[in-house]
Design an enzyme around this catalytic site. Sequence first.
Site, PDB file in Angstrom:
ATOM      1  N   ARG A 105       0.833  -1.214   0.000  1.00 28.27           N
ATOM      2  CA  ARG A 105       0.000   0.000   0.000  1.00 28.27           C
ATOM      3  C   ARG A 105       0.866   1.262   0.000  1.00 28.27           C
ATOM      4  NH1 ARG A 105      -4.898  -0.872   4.216  1.00 28.27           N
ATOM      5  NH2 ARG A 105      -5.635   0.994   3.131  1.00 28.27           N
ATOM      6  N   GLN A 140     -10.272  10.188   7.672  1.00 27.56           N
ATOM      7  CA  GLN A 140     -10.055   8.775   7.997  1.00 27.56           C
ATOM      8  C   GLN A 140      -9.042   8.171   7.023  1.00 27.56           C
ATOM      9  OE1 GLN A 140     -13.221   6.032   7.180  1.00 27.56           O
ATOM     10  NE2 GLN A 140     -13.835   7.063   5.316  1.00 27.56           N
ATOM     11  N   ILE A 142      -5.606   7.257   5.236  1.00 26.57           N
ATOM     12  CA  ILE A 142      -4.258   7.057   5.796  1.00 26.57           C
ATOM     13  C   ILE A 142      -3.181   7.270   4.740  1.00 26.57           C
ATOM     14  CG2 ILE A 142      -5.068   5.470   7.591  1.00 26.57           C
ATOM     15  CD1 ILE A 142      -4.084   3.129   5.890  1.00 26.57           C
ATOM     16  N   HIS A 158      -7.257   7.897  11.640  1.00 25.99           N
ATOM     17  CA  HIS A 158      -6.854   6.488  11.474  1.00 25.99           C
ATOM     18  C   HIS A 158      -5.349   6.333  11.343  1.00 25.99           C
ATOM     19  CE1 HIS A 158     -10.823   4.392  10.116  1.00 25.99           C
ATOM     20  NE2 HIS A 158     -10.785   4.688  11.396  1.00 25.99           N
ATOM     21  N   CYS A 169       8.661   0.110  22.564  1.00 18.96           N
ATOM     22  CA  CYS A 169       8.776   1.367  23.318  1.00 18.96           C
ATOM     23  C   CYS A 169       7.679   2.368  22.969  1.00 18.96           C
ATOM     24  CB  CYS A 169      10.151   2.001  23.111  1.00 18.96           C
ATOM     25  SG  CYS A 169      10.376   2.756  21.479  1.00 18.96           S
ATOM     26  N   CYS A 207      12.722  -0.891  15.385  1.00 19.54           N
ATOM     27  CA  CYS A 207      12.864   0.424  16.011  1.00 19.54           C
ATOM     28  C   CYS A 207      14.328   0.850  16.035  1.00 19.54           C
ATOM     29  CB  CYS A 207      12.312   0.361  17.427  1.00 19.54           C
ATOM     30  SG  CYS A 207      12.381   1.920  18.302  1.00 19.54           S
ATOM     31  N   CYS A 212      16.693  -0.110  21.474  1.00 17.65           N
ATOM     32  CA  CYS A 212      15.353  -0.716  21.511  1.00 17.65           C
ATOM     33  C   CYS A 212      15.263  -1.912  20.557  1.00 17.65           C
ATOM     34  CB  CYS A 212      14.273   0.308  21.182  1.00 17.65           C
ATOM     35  SG  CYS A 212      12.613  -0.395  21.244  1.00 17.65           S
ATOM     36  N   SER A 251     -20.537   9.137   3.180  1.00 17.82           N
ATOM     37  CA  SER A 251     -21.944   9.419   3.431  1.00 17.82           C
ATOM     38  C   SER A 251     -22.148   9.609   4.920  1.00 17.82           C
ATOM     39  CB  SER A 251     -22.818   8.286   2.915  1.00 17.82           C
ATOM     40  OG  SER A 251     -22.984   7.323   3.925  1.00 17.82           O
ATOM     41  N   ASN A 275     -20.863  14.493  -1.954  1.00 13.40           N
ATOM     42  CA  ASN A 275     -20.831  13.043  -1.974  1.00 13.40           C
ATOM     43  C   ASN A 275     -21.467  12.570  -3.272  1.00 13.40           C
ATOM     44  OD1 ASN A 275     -20.369  10.533  -0.850  1.00 13.40           O
ATOM     45  ND2 ASN A 275     -22.342  10.453   0.178  1.00 13.40           N
TER      46      ASN A 275
HETATM   47 ZN   LIG Z   1      11.270   1.084  20.203  1.00 18.27          ZN
END
Ligand SMILES: [Zn+2]
Length: 310
Positions: A105, A140, A142, A158, A169, A207, A212, A251, A275
Amino acid sequence: MSLLQLPTRRLLSQAHCALKPRPSKQQRFCLQMARPSSNMADFREAFARAKHIAIITGAGVSAESGVPTFRGAGGLWRKWQAQELATPEAFARNPSRVWEFYHYRREVMLSKQPNPAHVAIAECERRLSKQGRSVVVITQNIDELHRKAGTKHLLEIHGSLFKTRCTNCGNVAADYRSPICPALAGKGAPDPEIEDAAIPVEELPRCEEDGCNGLLRPHVVWFGEALDAEVLAEVEKELDMCDLCVVVGTSSVVYPAAMFAPQVSSRGVPVAEFNMEATPATDRFRFHFAGPCGTTLPPALARHHTELIA
Ligand SMILES: [Zn+2]
């Protein structure tokens, strides 16, 4: 009722279900009486007066840029819909598969561009800010197409495809790398016959905070997860303050507009829907403009003749 007073369970169920509350007898009477206007001149009057405009956007805005949603008929990645992969359980069972899905994506977005609706919203914010007026986008989506178009004041309820969160962490970081890690290079193809890449968990995105090395996950809200409380508090503040609300590409019986727009409308603030089609909830609002938002929105948000500073 304030959003923050909603119990979590209800927020969750609203987050992922189409809302069709049964109207009361009195509401049914009102619904039969009221008809939203599609008079653009009247909308433009309300627009010219507004100081704080809240714009709520949904999947329809992204769809006009060709962004796949992996929901509904034909919306599969390999054998699955988004609802089967975008869950904490799916990630716990098979983090490699879920990362392949999100990697795909992210890579798809490299070729997608903001459409005229994104551009009109960003241009409106830039222009109005010089006049001491504000625009906030509550989305919403992303895919960050609003940001790419130049929107500054953006609340991504979102999360984002281009942020990660450490499962160890909790650190949240922006990450635009392509690929996000070497092991995902060339992976994530959506065709149904493709086998899982089965990438070892230590080779998935990790990370980079000092010492970490925790497993990263996409910083998006998955099915069954609560919305971020800080983001919701910001949304609440903006909805309380706005004097015009514009709902685009979703909607008003479907989240997120179903959660937010009626709250604004109940204060007597004009709500305008842009819409593809009218819905049973449309009659609760002052304005409705049917059609692709890339066509309907730009003239609605263009400079009004009363704006002295452009
Ligand atoms: Zn971390």
